[in-house]
Write an enzyme that holds these catalytic residues in place. Structure first.
Site, short mmCIF file in Angstrom:
data_model
loop_
_atom_site.label_atom_id
_atom_site.label_comp_id
_atom_site.label_asym_id
_atom_site.label_seq_id
_atom_site.Cartn_x
_atom_site.Cartn_y
_atom_site.Cartn_z
CD GLU A 173 86.35 96.16 80.32
OE1 GLU A 173 86.69 96.59 79.71
OE2 GLU A 173 85.52 95.41 80.79
CD GLU A 222 79.73 93.80 76.43
OE1 GLU A 222 80.14 93.55 76.02
OE2 GLU A 222 79.64 95.45 76.81
CG HIS A 253 82.97 91.39 79.69
ND1 HIS A 253 82.30 92.08 79.25
CD2 HIS A 253 84.33 92.36 78.84
CE1 HIS A 253 82.70 93.34 77.92
NE2 HIS A 253 83.33 93.61 78.93
CG ASN A 295 85.84 92.69 74.16
OD1 ASN A 295 85.32 91.73 73.86
ND2 ASN A 295 85.26 92.60 75.70
CE LYS A 350 82.57 95.31 74.58
NZ LYS A 350 82.26 96.10 75.32
N GLY A 403 81.58 101.27 76.62
CA GLY A 403 80.36 101.25 75.67
C GLY A 403 79.61 102.77 75.35
CB SER A 449 84.56 104.78 77.23
OG SER A 449 83.44 104.51 77.39
#
Ligand code: PGA
Length: 249
Positions: free
Chosen positions: A166, A97, A95, A9, A11, A172, A210
């Site tokens: 996730e 985000e 996702h 991904n 992003k 991150g 991560s």
């Protein structure tokens, strides 16, 4: 056992020029391995470049997001059909985000899953709890609620759906779930799928948060983990190559 899936991904990184550089560098050293599949999710503007350079290789290209409507006056949005026309055969949905930065709801996520299935594309449904939810012991409740959008999906469509667990606190942050902790949630996801969709064994469940070259092998050693969804460590072709070859050399 189904193939392991290695999904990148990117992003909001790698426009078409950087995508060209990545693809040329990566494909120069990449060798397909049996039982492993490689998927890349570049930004929308780079899908076409990535798909063209992936060419006849076995690398699959996906979108990071789509809109649930097939077409219309939705400035700034991209339908599943447009993503597919550009070369995407899969898309991330829900996702964290999208959920936490852009306020996407479970209902919207469900519509996107159905739009992708209608377009004969693979939805990668992302689920996961925040740190507050984990500390309050709500991890499995949150994940089950997010999985709810899959209830009632027809048996012939189920096989093409991928779930990615996730944990939001691991994305991150450099703080990944231990393989054992991730496997516990994967087992709960598998149980929920067994209760709510037909033929759940054909669905893959990926871990994300991560993931890097140094921890991929131990995560994949867990039977319940069928692949990885990787953000930061997928941006560099060398690091991505190490991840997709984890445990082979
Ligand atoms: P990360 O991101 O690997 O940088 O933690 C994973 C993701 O958000 O899909």
């Amino acid at each position: 056992m189904s193939d392991l899936i290695f999904a990148a991904n990117w992003k909001m990184h790698h426009g078409p020029s950087a995508t060209r550089w990545f693809m040329e560098t990566f494909l120069n050293s990449y060798r397909p391995a049996s039982g492993r599949r490689v998927w890349l999710f570049p930004p929308a503007a780079s899908i076409d470049m990535a798909a063209q350079l992936a060419g006849e290789s076995d690398v699959r290209i996906g979108a990071q997001n789509i809109h649930w409507e097939a077409k219309g006056a939705f400035t700034g949005e991209m339908s599943a059909a447009i993503a597919r026309d550009a070369g995407a055969t899969a898309a991330l949905v829900g996702h964290s985000e999208r959920r936490h930065v852009f306020g996407e709801t479970d209902e919207e996520t469900g519509r996107k899953v159905r739009a992708l299935l209608d377009a004969e594309m693979i939805p990668v449904l992302c689920v996961g709890e925040t740190i507050d939810q984990r500390e309050r012991g709500q991890t499995l409740d949150v994940v089950r609620r997010q999985l709810g959008v899959l209830a009632g999906i027809s048996p012939d469509q189920v096989a093409s759906i991928v779930v990615a667990y996730e944990p939001v606190w691991a994305i991150g942050t450099g703080r990944n779930a231990t393989p054992g902790d991730a496997a516990d949630v994967h087992r709960a996801i598998r149980e929920w799928l067994s209760d709510h969709v037909s033929e759940p064994d054909r669905m893959s469940i990926l871990y994300g948060g991560s993931v890097k070259p140094g921890n991929t092998t131990e995560l994949l050693a867990e039977r319940e983990i069928n692949g990885v969804l990787v953000g930061g460590a997928s941006l560099d072709p060398g690091s991505w190559l190490e991840i997709v070859r984890s445990g082979l050399d």
